[in-house]
Design an enzyme around this catalytic site. Structure first.
Site, mmCIF file in Angstrom:
data_model
loop_
_atom_site.group_PDB
_atom_site.id
_atom_site.type_symbol
_atom_site.label_atom_id
_atom_site.label_comp_id
_atom_site.label_asym_id
_atom_site.label_seq_id
_atom_site.Cartn_x
_atom_site.Cartn_y
_atom_site.Cartn_z
ATOM 1 N N GLU A 104 34.307 97.080 39.021
ATOM 2 C CA GLU A 104 35.627 96.635 38.570
ATOM 3 C C GLU A 104 36.070 97.278 37.267
ATOM 4 O OE1 GLU A 104 35.207 92.544 36.114
ATOM 5 O OE2 GLU A 104 34.487 92.390 38.171
ATOM 6 N N HIS B 233 39.137 88.871 38.496
ATOM 7 C CA HIS B 233 38.381 88.317 37.368
ATOM 8 C C HIS B 233 39.254 87.405 36.496
ATOM 9 C CE1 HIS B 233 34.399 89.315 35.210
ATOM 10 N NE2 HIS B 233 34.817 88.139 34.807
ATOM 11 N N ARG C 222 29.213 87.637 38.576
ATOM 12 C CA ARG C 222 29.222 89.065 38.279
ATOM 13 C C ARG C 222 29.153 89.845 39.586
ATOM 14 N NH1 ARG C 222 30.936 87.727 34.184
ATOM 15 N NH2 ARG C 222 30.279 88.215 32.038
#
Length: 331
Positions: free
Chosen positions: A265, A297, A236
């Protein structure tokens, strides 16, 4: 059950619809992220399915509860974007997918480390320009290096196994509640967070984001780490203070940073911004460094992981509809 699926992409459509042939739920795919502005799109649904950058804070959950939503199904392992206390008060059940494919993320973390260390991206770019010079592309053997892992759950343990048995690295790890049997089985050693930070040549993050570990990688921890170490983050973005990383890179203390996540993000990732001006100056500065490998991601994105995610969430939705116990329930 009618389910509103937020932040859905083509790969979500394919995997979830294919798996739904065995369940028969009424699925509504929505491109938008779940926010207080888009929550009304779940009208007439009984459940919502959300992803990592959807917002399920108290305000959003109150809107969903007003629409009659009884279940929030996360198609990911992390749940830092959900206010569990608010969900409990509103009688909304929350489920997640805790172990959809630890191999997908662990293998990707290895790939990012190798890309960073061996400068594979720079090498590819050079040969496409007919430049076959090797100057400036020197890397290090991972073999016999000290690899520190912070967070040893499903993903972290797979990463530890690859580092230990695949590369012959000396693996040390930290987690709040160590599992000695796991360490013995895989072949690594649990130690303190301080030792991981201060002695590792490579540090890889594999822990969930909590209020307690927000910005656990910060200016102070970076200063204590070995000069020239590599940092890998596929967990994360909020675990890392990006400004501190930039400062450490500029000072040539941090040897390189490989990240598949970013704290801010939310409005950027999973969308095409090729024709847009990115207004996030911190992100733009970060990805300008030659010793930074950065992706959007995608560590989870394998066929196997998508299939497992689809199966897990649809099974949980079916169990909720039938009033059965859900093993993956958070609330």
């Amino acid at each position: 059950m009618r389910v509103a699926i937020f932040s859905s992409k083509n790969y979500d459509h394919h995997s979830i619809e294919k798996e739904n042939e065995h369940y028969g739920h009424d699925l509504v795919f929505l491109n938008e992220r779940l926010t207080k502005e888009t929550a009304e799109k779940a009208k007439d649904a009984e459940a919502v399915c959300i992803f990592v950058n959807d917002e399920a804070n108290a305000e959003v959950l109150e809107i969903l509860a007003g629409l009659g939503i009884k279940l929030v199904a996360l198609r990911c392992a992390g749940y830092n974007n959900v206010d569990l206390d608010a969900a409990k008060k509103l009688n909304i059940k929350v489920v997640r997918v805790p172990a959809y494919s630890p191999y997908s993320v662990a293998e990707y973390a290895v790939g990012m480390l190798l890309t960073l260390n061996r400068q594979i991206s720079r090498g590819l770019k050079r040969v496409r320009e007919n430049n076959f010079s090797l100057e400036g592309l020197i890397g290090l053997d991972v073999h016999d290096k000290t690899v520190g892992i912070i967070g040893v759950g499903h993903i972290g343990s797979v990463f530890a196994h690859i580092m230990t048995h695949g590369f012959g690295a000396n693996v040390i790890a930290y987690k709040p509640h160590p599992d000695p049997e796991l360490a013995k089985k895989v072949g690594f050693r649990f130690t303190s967070l301080d030792e991981v930070i201060e002695t590792s040549d490579i540090i890889s993050l594999h822990c969930p984001l909590t209020p307690e570990n927000h910005h656990m990688i910060n200016e102070e921890t970076l200063a204590r780490a070995k000069k020239g170490f590599y940092l890998v983050n596929t967990s994360r973005g909020g675990l890392v203070d990006t400004k501190a990383v930039i400062k450490s890179l500029k000072a040539k203390h941090l040897g390189g940073y490989a990240a598949d996540v970013y704290e801010e993000e939310g409005p950027l990732f999973f969308e095409n911004h090729a024709d847009d001006i990115i207004e996030d100056d911190i992100l733009e500065r970060l990805i300008a460094f030659p010793n930074v490998v950065f992706t959007g991601h995608q560590a989870f994105l394998t066929k196997e992981a998508l299939s497992n995610i689809a199966h897990s969430i649809l099974q949980d939705i079916s169990d909720a509809e039938a009033g059965k116990e859900m093993p993956d329930a958070l609330v």
